[in-house]
Design a protein around this motif. Structure first.
Motif, PDB file in Angstrom:
ATOM      1  N   LEU A  49     -48.861 104.860 114.390  1.00 47.20           N
ATOM      2  CA  LEU A  49     -49.314 104.572 115.911  1.00 47.20           C
ATOM      3  C   LEU A  49     -49.001 102.847 116.002  1.00 47.20           C
ATOM      4  O   LEU A  49     -48.517 102.515 117.010  1.00 47.20           O
ATOM      5  CB  LEU A  49     -50.645 104.648 116.013  1.00 47.20           C
ATOM      6  N   TRP A  50     -49.150 102.128 114.875  1.00 45.00           N
ATOM      7  CA  TRP A  50     -48.841 100.852 114.607  1.00 45.00           C
ATOM      8  C   TRP A  50     -47.296 100.745 115.030  1.00 45.00           C
ATOM      9  O   TRP A  50     -46.668  99.825 115.902  1.00 45.00           O
ATOM     10  CB  TRP A  50     -49.095 100.094 113.458  1.00 45.00           C
ATOM     11  N   LEU A  51     -46.353 101.494 114.741  1.00 48.94           N
ATOM     12  CA  LEU A  51     -45.080 101.595 114.671  1.00 48.94           C
ATOM     13  C   LEU A  51     -44.686 101.611 116.362  1.00 48.94           C
ATOM     14  O   LEU A  51     -43.943 100.958 116.945  1.00 48.94           O
ATOM     15  CB  LEU A  51     -44.443 102.711 113.901  1.00 48.94           C
ATOM     16  N   LEU A  52     -45.232 102.730 116.881  1.00 51.25           N
ATOM     17  CA  LEU A  52     -45.345 102.985 118.336  1.00 51.25           C
ATOM     18  C   LEU A  52     -45.592 101.686 119.147  1.00 51.25           C
ATOM     19  O   LEU A  52     -45.180 100.958 120.193  1.00 51.25           O
ATOM     20  CB  LEU A  52     -46.058 104.120 118.875  1.00 51.25           C
ATOM     21  N   TYR A  53     -46.744 100.873 118.802  1.00 49.69           N
ATOM     22  CA  TYR A  53     -47.347  99.879 119.392  1.00 49.69           C
ATOM     23  C   TYR A  53     -46.350  98.678 119.265  1.00 49.69           C
ATOM     24  O   TYR A  53     -45.980  98.195 120.329  1.00 49.69           O
ATOM     25  CB  TYR A  53     -48.748  99.500 118.805  1.00 49.69           C
ATOM     26  N   GLY A  54     -45.816  98.564 118.018  1.00 56.43           N
ATOM     27  CA  GLY A  54     -44.866  97.628 117.997  1.00 56.43           C
ATOM     28  C   GLY A  54     -43.510  97.914 118.851  1.00 56.43           C
ATOM     29  O   GLY A  54     -42.933  96.853 119.384  1.00 56.43           O
ATOM     30  N   PHE A  55     -42.968  98.791 119.116  1.00 55.44           N
ATOM     31  CA  PHE A  55     -42.165  99.334 119.868  1.00 55.44           C
ATOM     32  C   PHE A  55     -42.235  98.909 121.473  1.00 55.44           C
ATOM     33  O   PHE A  55     -41.672  98.443 122.070  1.00 55.44           O
ATOM     34  CB  PHE A  55     -41.577 100.697 119.534  1.00 55.44           C
ATOM     35  N   PHE A  56     -43.284  99.776 121.739  1.00 59.07           N
ATOM     36  CA  PHE A  56     -43.688  99.686 123.285  1.00 59.07           C
ATOM     37  C   PHE A  56     -43.978  98.017 123.536  1.00 59.07           C
ATOM     38  O   PHE A  56     -44.074  97.600 124.788  1.00 59.07           O
ATOM     39  CB  PHE A  56     -44.838 100.538 123.676  1.00 59.07           C
ATOM     40  N   SER A  57     -44.526  97.427 122.582  1.00 62.76           N
ATOM     41  CA  SER A  57     -45.114  95.872 122.785  1.00 62.76           C
ATOM     42  C   SER A  57     -43.982  94.858 122.390  1.00 62.76           C
ATOM     43  O   SER A  57     -44.209  93.530 122.482  1.00 62.76           O
ATOM     44  CB  SER A  57     -46.275  95.424 122.408  1.00 62.76           C
ATOM     45  N   PRO A  61     -41.785  92.256 114.304  1.00 62.21           N
ATOM     46  CA  PRO A  61     -42.420  92.328 113.041  1.00 62.21           C
ATOM     47  C   PRO A  61     -43.419  93.490 112.794  1.00 62.21           C
ATOM     48  O   PRO A  61     -43.365  94.204 111.754  1.00 62.21           O
ATOM     49  CB  PRO A  61     -43.356  90.936 113.132  1.00 62.21           C
ATOM     50  N   VAL A  62     -44.049  93.777 113.886  1.00 63.78           N
ATOM     51  CA  VAL A  62     -44.918  94.887 113.815  1.00 63.78           C
ATOM     52  C   VAL A  62     -44.268  96.140 113.517  1.00 63.78           C
ATOM     53  O   VAL A  62     -44.470  96.822 112.627  1.00 63.78           O
ATOM     54  CB  VAL A  62     -45.973  94.920 115.040  1.00 63.78           C
ATOM     55  N   LEU A  63     -43.083  96.431 114.234  1.00 61.76           N
ATOM     56  CA  LEU A  63     -42.284  97.614 114.174  1.00 61.76           C
ATOM     57  C   LEU A  63     -41.605  97.763 113.094  1.00 61.76           C
ATOM     58  O   LEU A  63     -41.788  98.779 112.129  1.00 61.76           O
ATOM     59  CB  LEU A  63     -41.257  97.402 115.322  1.00 61.76           C
ATOM     60  N   ILE A  64     -41.028  96.806 112.385  1.00 63.81           N
ATOM     61  CA  ILE A  64     -40.388  96.629 111.026  1.00 63.81           C
ATOM     62  C   ILE A  64     -41.407  96.819 109.969  1.00 63.81           C
ATOM     63  O   ILE A  64     -41.050  97.708 109.168  1.00 63.81           O
ATOM     64  CB  ILE A  64     -39.429  95.543 110.947  1.00 63.81           C
ATOM     65  N   THR A  69     -43.730 100.572 105.829  1.00 64.74           N
ATOM     66  CA  THR A  69     -44.840 101.135 105.096  1.00 64.74           C
ATOM     67  C   THR A  69     -44.909 102.579 105.258  1.00 64.74           C
ATOM     68  O   THR A  69     -45.302 103.343 104.335  1.00 64.74           O
ATOM     69  CB  THR A  69     -46.062 100.460 105.937  1.00 64.74           C
ATOM     70  N   LEU A  70     -44.393 103.212 106.564  1.00 58.90           N
ATOM     71  CA  LEU A  70     -44.447 104.636 106.638  1.00 58.90           C
ATOM     72  C   LEU A  70     -43.705 105.491 105.471  1.00 58.90           C
ATOM     73  O   LEU A  70     -44.222 106.513 105.317  1.00 58.90           O
ATOM     74  CB  LEU A  70     -43.764 104.987 108.297  1.00 58.90           C
ATOM     75  N   ILE A  71     -42.456 104.768 105.076  1.00 60.26           N
ATOM     76  CA  ILE A  71     -41.923 105.541 104.058  1.00 60.26           C
ATOM     77  C   ILE A  71     -42.579 106.067 102.940  1.00 60.26           C
ATOM     78  O   ILE A  71     -42.920 107.198 102.619  1.00 60.26           O
ATOM     79  CB  ILE A  71     -40.487 104.743 103.955  1.00 60.26           C
TER      80      ILE A  71
END
Lengths: 87, 87
Positions: A49-57, A61-64, A69-71
Protein backbone atom coordinates in the motif's frame (compact mmCIF):
# COMPACT_ATOMS: atom_id res chain seq x y z
CA UNK A 1 21.05 18.77 1.34
CA UNK A 2 20.15 19.53 4.98
CA UNK A 3 21.07 17.34 7.97
CA UNK A 4 17.36 16.47 8.33
CA UNK A 5 17.23 15.20 4.72
CA UNK A 6 20.37 13.13 5.34
CA UNK A 7 18.64 11.73 8.46
CA UNK A 8 15.61 10.76 6.34
CA UNK A 9 17.68 9.05 3.62
CA UNK A 10 19.71 7.15 6.24
CA UNK A 11 16.53 6.04 8.01
CA UNK A 12 14.93 4.95 4.70
CA UNK A 13 18.05 3.03 3.67
CA UNK A 14 18.32 1.22 7.03
CA UNK A 15 14.65 0.24 7.29
CA UNK A 16 14.40 -0.79 3.61
CA UNK A 17 17.59 -2.83 3.49
CA UNK A 18 17.09 -4.39 6.94
CA UNK A 19 14.75 -7.06 5.55
CA UNK A 20 17.42 -8.51 3.25
CA UNK A 21 19.45 -10.15 6.08
CA UNK A 22 16.21 -11.76 7.37
CA UNK A 23 15.31 -13.05 3.90
CA UNK A 24 18.84 -14.44 3.41
CA UNK A 25 18.77 -16.15 6.84
CA UNK A 26 15.38 -17.77 6.10
CA UNK A 27 16.48 -18.88 2.60
CA UNK A 28 19.66 -20.47 4.08
CA UNK A 29 18.11 -22.12 7.16
CA UNK A 30 14.51 -22.71 5.98
CA UNK A 31 13.72 -22.08 9.66
CA UNK A 32 10.78 -19.70 10.09
CA UNK A 33 9.48 -21.05 13.39
CA UNK A 34 9.95 -17.91 15.52
CA UNK A 35 8.81 -15.59 12.76
CA UNK A 36 5.24 -14.26 13.03
CA UNK A 37 2.99 -15.01 10.04
CA UNK A 38 0.60 -12.26 11.16
CA UNK A 39 3.45 -9.73 11.20
CA UNK A 40 4.67 -10.53 7.69
CA UNK A 41 1.12 -10.66 6.29
CA UNK A 42 0.34 -7.21 7.73
CA UNK A 43 3.76 -5.79 6.91
CA UNK A 44 3.88 -7.02 3.30
CA UNK A 45 0.38 -5.70 2.61
CA UNK A 46 1.33 -2.39 4.28
CA UNK A 47 4.48 -2.07 2.18
CA UNK A 48 2.46 -2.76 -0.96
CA UNK A 49 0.00 0.00 0.00
CA UNK A 50 2.96 2.37 0.68
CA UNK A 51 4.17 1.50 -2.84
CA UNK A 52 0.76 2.46 -4.30
CA UNK A 53 0.74 5.61 -2.13
CA UNK A 54 4.17 6.58 -3.48
CA UNK A 55 3.02 5.94 -7.05
CA UNK A 56 -0.25 7.93 -6.81
CA UNK A 57 1.32 10.81 -4.85
CA UNK A 58 4.32 10.95 -7.24
CA UNK A 59 6.77 10.42 -4.39
CA UNK A 60 9.76 8.59 -5.90
CA UNK A 61 11.57 7.99 -2.55
CA UNK A 62 8.46 6.34 -1.03
CA UNK A 63 7.89 4.32 -4.24
CA UNK A 64 11.50 3.12 -4.51
CA UNK A 65 12.01 2.43 -0.78
CA UNK A 66 8.90 0.25 -0.72
CA UNK A 67 9.70 -1.62 -3.95
CA UNK A 68 13.06 -2.47 -2.33
CA UNK A 69 11.40 -3.57 0.93
CA UNK A 70 8.62 -5.56 -0.77
CA UNK A 71 11.08 -8.04 -2.31
CA UNK A 72 12.64 -9.53 0.88
CA UNK A 73 9.40 -9.14 2.87
CA UNK A 74 7.54 -11.23 0.27
CA UNK A 75 10.31 -13.86 0.29
CA UNK A 76 10.01 -14.23 4.09
CA UNK A 77 6.20 -14.34 3.88
CA UNK A 78 6.20 -17.06 1.18
CA UNK A 79 8.77 -19.18 3.05
CA UNK A 80 6.86 -18.75 6.32
CA UNK A 81 3.68 -20.00 4.60
CA UNK A 82 5.63 -22.87 2.97
CA UNK A 83 7.77 -23.92 5.95
CA UNK A 84 5.19 -23.08 8.62
CA UNK A 85 6.40 -24.03 12.13
CA UNK A 86 8.87 -26.77 11.14
CA UNK A 87 12.30 -26.96 12.97
CA UNK B 1 -9.61 13.20 2.83
CA UNK B 2 -8.56 11.81 -0.56
CA UNK B 3 -8.32 8.10 -1.41
CA UNK B 4 -4.52 8.53 -1.63
CA UNK B 5 -4.41 9.88 1.95
CA UNK B 6 -6.55 6.96 3.12
CA UNK B 7 -4.07 4.64 1.34
CA UNK B 8 -1.20 6.28 3.21
CA UNK B 9 -2.87 6.04 6.64
CA UNK B 10 -3.80 2.39 6.02
CA UNK B 11 -0.24 1.59 4.93
CA UNK B 12 1.22 3.39 7.97
CA UNK B 13 -1.17 1.61 10.36
CA UNK B 14 -0.39 -1.84 8.89
CA UNK B 15 3.41 -1.45 8.84
CA UNK B 16 3.54 0.18 12.30
CA UNK B 17 1.25 -2.29 14.05
CA UNK B 18 2.66 -5.35 12.28
CA UNK B 19 5.58 -5.58 14.71
CA UNK B 20 3.32 -6.11 17.71
CA UNK B 21 2.33 -9.71 16.77
CA UNK B 22 6.04 -10.55 16.38
CA UNK B 23 6.91 -9.02 19.75
CA UNK B 24 4.02 -10.89 21.42
CA UNK B 25 5.08 -14.19 19.80
CA UNK B 26 8.69 -13.75 20.97
CA UNK B 27 7.63 -12.76 24.51
CA UNK B 28 5.40 -15.86 24.72
CA UNK B 29 7.75 -18.42 23.16
CA UNK B 30 11.18 -16.88 24.00
CA UNK B 31 12.15 -18.44 20.66
CA UNK B 32 14.13 -16.01 18.48
CA UNK B 33 16.22 -18.56 16.60
CA UNK B 34 14.97 -17.82 13.07
CA UNK B 35 14.90 -14.06 13.63
CA UNK B 36 17.82 -12.07 12.16
CA UNK B 37 19.80 -10.00 14.67
CA UNK B 38 21.24 -7.93 11.81
CA UNK B 39 17.72 -7.13 10.58
CA UNK B 40 16.43 -5.94 13.94
CA UNK B 41 19.61 -3.95 14.68
CA UNK B 42 19.34 -2.14 11.34
CA UNK B 43 15.57 -1.78 11.52
CA UNK B 44 15.42 -0.47 15.09
CA UNK B 45 18.17 2.09 14.38
CA UNK B 46 16.35 3.07 11.17
CA UNK B 47 13.04 3.52 12.99
CA UNK B 48 14.78 5.67 15.61
CA UNK B 49 16.25 7.87 12.87
CA UNK B 50 12.77 8.12 11.25
CA UNK B 51 11.50 9.27 14.67
CA UNK B 52 14.17 12.01 14.80
CA UNK B 53 13.38 12.91 11.16
CA UNK B 54 9.68 13.26 12.03
CA UNK B 55 10.55 15.41 15.07
CA UNK B 56 12.94 17.78 13.25
CA UNK B 57 10.74 18.08 10.13
CA UNK B 58 7.60 18.64 12.27
CA UNK B 59 5.85 15.65 10.69
CA UNK B 60 3.49 14.28 13.37
CA UNK B 61 2.43 11.17 11.34
CA UNK B 62 6.07 10.11 10.80
CA UNK B 63 6.90 10.85 14.47
CA UNK B 64 3.92 8.93 15.88
CA UNK B 65 4.14 5.98 13.45
CA UNK B 66 7.77 5.44 14.37
CA UNK B 67 7.27 5.84 18.13
CA UNK B 68 4.63 3.09 17.81
CA UNK B 69 6.94 0.86 15.74
CA UNK B 70 9.99 1.45 17.95
CA UNK B 71 8.38 -0.20 20.98
CA UNK B 72 7.83 -3.74 19.61
CA UNK B 73 10.96 -3.60 17.41
CA UNK B 74 13.08 -2.84 20.51
CA UNK B 75 11.40 -5.67 22.44
CA UNK B 76 12.26 -8.16 19.69
CA UNK B 77 15.83 -6.82 19.46
CA UNK B 78 16.42 -7.09 23.23
CA UNK B 79 14.97 -10.62 23.40
CA UNK B 80 17.01 -11.67 20.36
CA UNK B 81 20.19 -10.43 22.08
CA UNK B 82 19.15 -12.12 25.36
CA UNK B 83 17.85 -15.43 23.95
CA UNK B 84 20.30 -15.63 21.04
CA UNK B 85 19.93 -18.85 19.05
CA UNK B 86 18.44 -21.04 21.82
CA UNK B 87 15.47 -23.42 20.99
Amino acid sequence: MTIVTVLGFTAATLTSLSFFPQAIKVIKTRDTKSISLIMYSMFTLGVFLWLLYGFFSNSMPVLIANIVTLIPATVVLILKIKEGNKN
